[in-house]
Enzyme design. Structure first.
Site, mmCIF file in Angstrom:
data_model
loop_
_atom_site.group_PDB
_atom_site.id
_atom_site.type_symbol
_atom_site.label_atom_id
_atom_site.label_comp_id
_atom_site.label_asym_id
_atom_site.label_seq_id
_atom_site.Cartn_x
_atom_site.Cartn_y
_atom_site.Cartn_z
ATOM 1 N N HIS A 217 0.824 -1.201 0.000
ATOM 2 C CA HIS A 217 0.000 0.000 0.000
ATOM 3 C C HIS A 217 0.861 1.255 0.000
ATOM 4 O O HIS A 217 0.464 2.286 0.519
ATOM 5 C CB HIS A 217 -0.929 0.024 1.218
ATOM 6 C CG HIS A 217 -1.860 -1.129 1.276
ATOM 7 N ND1 HIS A 217 -1.548 -2.299 1.921
ATOM 8 C CD2 HIS A 217 -3.090 -1.305 0.754
ATOM 9 C CE1 HIS A 217 -2.556 -3.150 1.794
ATOM 10 N NE2 HIS A 217 -3.504 -2.576 1.102
ATOM 11 N N ASP A 398 -2.323 6.797 2.186
ATOM 12 C CA ASP A 398 -3.695 6.984 1.716
ATOM 13 C C ASP A 398 -4.511 7.918 2.600
ATOM 14 O O ASP A 398 -5.675 8.195 2.302
ATOM 15 C CB ASP A 398 -4.414 5.633 1.600
ATOM 16 C CG ASP A 398 -4.726 5.001 2.962
ATOM 17 O OD1 ASP A 398 -4.109 5.405 3.962
ATOM 18 O OD2 ASP A 398 -5.573 4.099 3.004
ATOM 19 N N GLY A 400 -4.466 11.173 3.282
ATOM 20 C CA GLY A 400 -4.909 12.449 2.733
ATOM 21 C C GLY A 400 -6.133 12.314 1.859
ATOM 22 O O GLY A 400 -7.162 12.968 2.093
ATOM 23 N N GLY A 402 -8.077 9.741 1.635
ATOM 24 C CA GLY A 402 -9.163 9.113 2.375
ATOM 25 C C GLY A 402 -9.982 10.140 3.144
ATOM 26 O O GLY A 402 -11.217 10.083 3.168
ATOM 27 N N PRO A 553 -0.453 10.882 11.066
ATOM 28 C CA PRO A 553 -1.354 11.725 10.277
ATOM 29 C C PRO A 553 -2.794 11.689 10.767
ATOM 30 O O PRO A 553 -3.518 12.680 10.641
ATOM 31 C CB PRO A 553 -1.227 11.156 8.853
ATOM 32 C CG PRO A 553 -0.680 9.786 9.031
ATOM 33 C CD PRO A 553 0.171 9.825 10.254
#
Length: 571
Positions: A217, A398, A400, A402, A553
């Site tokens: 990923h 992913d 951001g 998402g 994040p």
């Protein structure tokens, strides 16, 4: 980078649409993903396999006789939502129950698990198998806690073949787990991948180096090593995998192995064949017999420059199923038995939500909720790139997009609800459902649950107060803790959410806006401090010390949204 696209936001959906258009004899497009173009025979277990997009031929390319009955398809590198999984199962299951197959990642476990609970409540027998073949992600004694990479292929192939041969649900589940427990994979990369619309890869590997132990990923490897020859790479992969070879003569294993050399996107066939030449030589030296080896692209990571090696330690039962015929768009072997298959004549779709009657005061509050969600949407869009860059270091890149997909879906659902005179409770409920559906992934499930729990504080027949706002935020954070299972110190959103909840309770004296703004400062400080934490949960867990120095994040985005909420309510 991705050269051919119309819109980054629509890339995953358009890819599925094109795949189905190319293979109408095998696939049908259904809400949430794809299913076979033929009906599942009455009483046959359905194998529904899925995950995020960006891994083709996994997962939609594996739907067809001898393998999957359906595949929910999430956004790029994000798990499909629970409603997408549910919808695909409803289009695939026909009285025999369902085996849900997915890689063992937090988002997939959450969403497939939520879908399974809903299906069980409706009387459908559901079994879940999380593939866990990646030896870089945990210890041998914790094999089922590892993440899933290219081992998805043999596990789903063996389970699908068993079902085709007449296995019932218990037997199909048993064989899927049996295959998983003897499957081991190890991968490495020479450079990262770029999500559609991005100009830069999620991570870089220095020239002359390779990232060893990467995920699929966009996660970097767990360590870097000097890049050697093709033979050196083959030796590195095999040496680590063969440490876990089971004793020969036990449980029917005698040295037969299924072998899969998998290109992750940019390393092409000739290079892979050079590597496999050394793999074959080493296997022979060790007295191992390669059974129907596969070399090619099977579980990719967009355009990642890398490869992985998978070994499945076979006995007679597993070997027979590994060699059985299969016919899917991307994976074919032998000739399927001449069995009459009934064409699909209908597609299950969810009924539209009914909007309950509401009072004027609640509708006014619903309008304010729309305003808040639109603020969230704006903040997520403005910070998408930064959150994605952080997640590429401390996660999988992913987060951001998402958050953008989730907040946009929630805001749109809320607007639609208020246009139909929805009250505050209904507006938040539909927004929560839409956030989870639109975002997928772990954060999608958690934010969706937070909004859903917050909705329970409000009513469609009454207005709300500042106390209601504080109670709703507390309920949402409590839901995140219940569903996600994280604790402070795990390097997740919880590291900002719990200090926020505590500071909010202390600061609130009747003015929610001021209290939220004050608590948001505490949340931001806590989020920044996650840079000093080694991840213990989520995809960043595998990176260990490499996650130190980068804030989480999820914690950062939580603090950003709470700061924006405080400013909005205080303005």
């Amino acid at each position: 980078m991705t050269y051919l696209l119309n819109s980054p936001d629509d890339f995953a959906d358009e890819a599925v649409h094109g795949l189905v258009a190319c293979h109408p004899d095998l696939l049908a497009e259904v809400p949430g993903g794809v299913a076979r173009s033929t009906q599942t025979p009455q009483g046959q277990p359905a194998l529904v396999v899925g995950g995020g997009s960006g891994h083709y031929p996994a997962f939609a390319g594996w739907v067809g006789p001898g393998m999957g009955h359906g595949a929910p398809c999430g956004n790029i590198f994000s798990s499909p939502s629970a409603s997408e999984v549910y919808s695909v199962v409803r289009n695939a299951e026909n009285g025999g129950g369902v085996v849900l197959g997915f890689g063992n990642y937090a988002g997939d476990v959450l969403h497939f698990g939520l879908a399974a609970e809903k299906l069980r409540h409706e009387g459908i027998d559901v079994r879940s198998v999380g593939v866990s073949d990646d030896i870089a992600s945990n210890s041998p004694e914790n094999h089922r806690d590892r993440r899933g990479i290219a081992g998805d292929l043999p596990v789903f192939k063996i389970a699908g073949a068993a079902i085709e041969a007449g296995a019932d649900l218990d037997e199909a589940e048993r064989l899927a787990w049996k295959a998983n427990d003897v499957t081991r994979s190890f991968g490495l990369a020479f450079d990262g991948c770029s999500v559609p619309g991005a100009d830069e890869p999620l991570f870089h590997v220095e020239d002359g180096q390779m990232g060893v132990g990467l995920g699929i990923h966009g996660e970097p490897g767990v360590r870097d090593e000097s890049l050697g020859t093709a033979a050196d790479v083959a030796d590195l992969l095999l040496d680590d995998l063969l440490v876990e070879e089971p004793p020969r003569g036990e449980n029917g294993y005698d040295g037969r192995v299924a072998v899969i050399l998998n290109g992750l996107g940019t390393v092409k066939y000739e290079e892979l064949f050079v590597v496999y030449g050394r793999v074959a030589e080493r296997l022979e030296e060790r007295g191992l017999t390669a059974v129907r080896p596969e070399v090619g692209e099977f579980v990719t990571s967009l355009d990642m420059a890398g490869l992985s090696l998978t070994l499945v330690f076979l006995d007679d039962e597993l070997e027979k199923l590994w060699l059985a015929p299969v016919e899917t768009p991307a994976y074919r072997r032998g000739a399927m038995p001449d069995v009459e298959r009934t064409p699909r004549t209908s597609t299950w779709t969810a009924a539209e939500n009914e909007i309950p009657e509401s009072a004027e005061e609640s509708r006014a509050l619903a309008g304010k909720i729309v305003g808040v969600l639109e603020v969230f949407e704006k903040v997520c869009a403005e910070n998408e790139a930064d959150l994605g860059r952080l997640d590429a270091v401390a996660g999988d890149g992913d987060h951001g997009h998402g958050m953008v997909f989730g907040s946009r879906g929630a805001a749109q659902a809320a607007r639609t609800a208020t246009e139909q005179d929805g009250g505050a409770r209904t507006t938040l409920l539909l927004a929560g459902e839409a956030w989870a559906d639109s975002a997928g992934g772990t954060s999608g499930a958690l934010w969706g649950a937070a909004l859903t729990s917050a909705a329970g504080v409000f009513s469609d027949t009454e207005g709300g107060s500042d106390q209601h706002t504080v109670d709703a935020l507390t309920a949402g954070i409590d839901a995140i803790l219940r569903l996600g299972g994280a604790e402070p110190g795990d390097k997740t959103m919880v590291d900002a959410a719990v200090p926020f909840r505590e500071a909010l309770a202390e600061a609130f004296d009747g003015d929610a806006g001021e209290a939220i703004a004050s608590a948001a400062q505490v949340a931001r400080e806590a989020a920044d401090k996650t840079a000093d934490i080694t991840a213990r949960l989520g995809r960043a867990r595998v990176l260990g010390e490499k996650s130190v120095g980068t804030p989480d994040p999820g914690a950062l985005s939580f603090s950003m949204l709470m700061a924006a909420l405080g400013d909005h309510l205080s303005g």
